[in-house]
Design a protein around this motif. Sequence first.
Motif, short mmCIF file in Angstrom:
data_model
loop_
_atom_site.label_atom_id
_atom_site.label_comp_id
_atom_site.label_asym_id
_atom_site.label_seq_id
_atom_site.Cartn_x
_atom_site.Cartn_y
_atom_site.Cartn_z
N VAL A 72 34.35 30.85 44.20
CA VAL A 72 34.23 31.77 43.05
C VAL A 72 33.82 33.16 43.53
O VAL A 72 34.41 34.18 43.14
CB VAL A 72 33.22 31.22 42.03
N ALA A 73 32.79 33.22 44.38
CA ALA A 73 32.34 34.52 44.89
C ALA A 73 33.42 35.18 45.73
O ALA A 73 33.63 36.41 45.65
CB ALA A 73 31.06 34.34 45.71
N MET A 74 34.15 34.41 46.53
CA MET A 74 35.21 34.97 47.35
C MET A 74 36.36 35.48 46.50
O MET A 74 36.96 36.52 46.78
CB MET A 74 35.72 33.93 48.35
N ALA A 75 36.69 34.75 45.42
CA ALA A 75 37.74 35.20 44.52
C ALA A 75 37.36 36.52 43.86
O ALA A 75 38.19 37.44 43.76
CB ALA A 75 38.01 34.13 43.46
N ALA A 76 36.11 36.63 43.43
CA ALA A 76 35.66 37.89 42.83
C ALA A 76 35.69 39.02 43.84
O ALA A 76 36.03 40.16 43.51
CB ALA A 76 34.24 37.71 42.27
N THR A 77 35.35 38.71 45.08
CA THR A 77 35.38 39.74 46.13
C THR A 77 36.79 40.27 46.36
O THR A 77 37.01 41.48 46.44
CB THR A 77 34.83 39.15 47.44
N ILE A 78 37.76 39.37 46.47
CA ILE A 78 39.14 39.80 46.70
C ILE A 78 39.65 40.62 45.52
O ILE A 78 40.38 41.61 45.70
CB ILE A 78 40.04 38.58 46.95
N ALA A 79 39.26 40.23 44.30
CA ALA A 79 39.67 40.99 43.12
C ALA A 79 39.13 42.41 43.17
O ALA A 79 39.85 43.38 42.90
CB ALA A 79 39.20 40.29 41.85
N LEU A 80 37.86 42.57 43.53
CA LEU A 80 37.27 43.91 43.61
C LEU A 80 37.87 44.71 44.77
O LEU A 80 38.06 45.93 44.66
CB LEU A 80 35.75 43.79 43.77
N MET A 81 38.17 44.05 45.87
CA MET A 81 38.82 44.75 46.99
C MET A 81 40.18 45.30 46.56
O MET A 81 40.55 46.42 46.91
CB MET A 81 38.99 43.80 48.19
N TYR A 82 40.92 44.51 45.81
CA TYR A 82 42.23 44.96 45.34
C TYR A 82 42.09 46.14 44.37
O TYR A 82 42.84 47.12 44.46
CB TYR A 82 42.96 43.80 44.65
N VAL A 83 41.12 46.06 43.48
CA VAL A 83 40.91 47.13 42.49
C VAL A 83 40.58 48.45 43.19
O VAL A 83 41.07 49.51 42.80
CB VAL A 83 39.80 46.74 41.50
N PHE A 84 39.79 48.39 44.25
CA PHE A 84 39.35 49.61 44.94
C PHE A 84 40.29 50.01 46.08
O PHE A 84 39.97 50.93 46.84
CB PHE A 84 37.93 49.44 45.47
N GLY A 85 41.44 49.36 46.19
CA GLY A 85 42.44 49.79 47.15
C GLY A 85 42.25 49.31 48.58
O GLY A 85 42.88 49.84 49.49
N PHE A 86 41.40 48.31 48.80
CA PHE A 86 41.21 47.79 50.15
C PHE A 86 42.22 46.69 50.43
O PHE A 86 42.89 46.20 49.52
CB PHE A 86 39.78 47.27 50.33
#
Length: 726
Positions: free
Chosen positions: A372-386
């Motif tokens: 769950v935490a890793m999924a949220a991390t990837i989502a935020l990385m995508y939103v911020f362009g990483f």
Amino acid sequence: MSTGISRTANNRYGILGYFVQHRTAANLLLIMLIVAGVAATNRIRAQFFPDVTVERISVNVAWPGAGPSEMDEAVVARLEPQLRTVEGVKEVTAVARTGSASITLEFQPSADIDQALIDVRSAFDQVGDLPEDIEEPVIRPARWRDRVTDVLISGNVDVDLLKRNAEELRTELFRQGVTLVDIAGVSVPEIRIDVRPADLERFGLALGDISAAIKAETGTLPVGEIESTGTRVRAASKPLTAEALADIAIRSGSDGSKVLLRDVADVGNEGLDREIAFYENGKAAVLLQVNRDAQGDALAIQAKVEKAVAGLQPSLTSGVGVKLVHPRAQAISDRLDILVKNGLTGLAVVIVLLFLFLSSRTAFWVTAGIPVAMAATIALMYVFGFTLNMVSLFALIICLGIVVDDAIVVGEHADHLARTGMSPVEAASAAARRMAAPVFSASVTTVIAFAVLGLIGGRFGRMIADMPFTVAVVVLASLVESFLILPAHMRHALAHRGRRSLLDMPSTYVNRGFDWFRDNVFQSIVRGAVRLRYPVVAVVVLLLSISVGAVVDKTVRWKFFSSPERATIRANLAMLDSASRSDTLAMVAELDRALKALDERYAREYGAAPVKVAIAKVGATSGRGLKSADTKEPDQLASYDIELIDPDDRPYSAFNFIQDWKEEIVRHPLLETLALRGDRSGPGGDAIDVRLSGASETVLKSAAEAAKAALARYPAATGIEDDMAY
């Protein structure tokens, strides 16, 4: 009665109590994070390293007939000081060669490159003492590209046929949306104009008259603009054919008569040898270079190239082959797979340990928090362009422990409170409330520790900038999962804590053994350490001294960036100024002979031939190139790109292969520089740099040659070169 308890819990514990009481809210948040992570996983770009774009502007000035020294004194020496005054310039590099000079301006990362382009043109216009007969300068910003793969088309056929196959493949890639495709190694057509001196004299014309007439008639005219971008479109005013040029009027008389170019010169087509030519095993070859921009996905582009190549195969002429070489996207995929597999292995170990020390229900919900935490991390990385790359994935693997630690602290404390008699609701809420401050403090400390990496400047700093951001996002996602989602699930788990299952047997026996070890072994060790505190401190100081000594005397070697074994070897060579293209081809033939001999020898010794692909290039260098290449004519440059079998399939390193190849090569008498290097990733630069200054050009060149000769005696020294042409 239950409503009163709920309100009491909510009043006491605020938002933490709210999520414990209302499991729907916690589950809804859980589903949102998972869905966002899955959606982002399908969209986030994958690459080897983060994109590190360098803002550059190049200024190229042509002055036909001028020598390097004259170009340096009359052009570079006047332009460089003025260009250095442009706002945002970080570094200026200038190279003067016969007939031309190039000045490259590197700007600060925060510079506005569009405004910088205007400032550079303005600075150039302010230099008023340049030679009158120099040509109009070419000022343009550097275009950032990253190589995805190369496609090699080769065979014992005419180069024009290879060119048509390459153009067909490029057209298919364009249809699939891959537009950054260049074709290299094709012949350049030339229209030759031989002026007849007698006819020039008869009509009273000069060469300048002919040059001016051709330039005026073969220019471009505006034909419109693209509305969406405002880009102006220009087209050639006349077709560039021999027939069209022959009809150009050099002079027009008052009576309507004209002197045409054909009246004073012979105009005809002449095919040139390829200025940059590729060969594979002696066969002519053409190379398609597939690149991506800063928004391109290397893995997606690689898949499209493979599909296009497979579609081209059936239509190829017999004897013509096509293959992918230097597939960097494949290297990206392989490295990402390794990191993901290692991460999954680490996750499996963590899960096993959790079930050994915690009850099965607590271990399950703590484990569930990791994806769950890793999924949220990837989502935020995508939103911020990483992107997913070596740096960000490494940070994700490091942070697996952080995610588990936060969840273990909250889950285990809730289980402890339940054993003291608290209700499941109170235990879960109290655990979240009591652990919030210490866990948050520890998380902030972790973020600050990694945030220091963000203070590193330069290209390397920009490359590792993904790490502190990824760690911060993982910590944030871990806090959300541990304090808003996990307590609600712990409430449910604690409600069934009296029910034991087979999954609880491992933790039951392990905890019994752990309690025995704590009470009988560990406590005795601690009491002994306290009783013998002075010898214990002495041993600690001794170990610290040994560690410091190992660093000081370099027993433990220091390396800023570790370069893994790679499968690519490059040879770059430069011939002396007196060498011709035939001399360069002879040296390339010697490299080819030595390589084939070594390949056969290794096949006998190790059971498999090491060379998968070997591509010779005449007319330019490849990879990092040579520092002196800018001052050489194309006919005096060549390179050899070799792709070895995978490092896991051979017992020797690329360095060993380079050493043996170097010993096999017989140097040409006109060879000036031969640099053999293994390809590598990471920050560039040579292992050793020796800088000589403070003397005349003759003395500096002599000193450089002496230094190279001295270093060449050491087998470990490869790629020895200097950057001075004299």
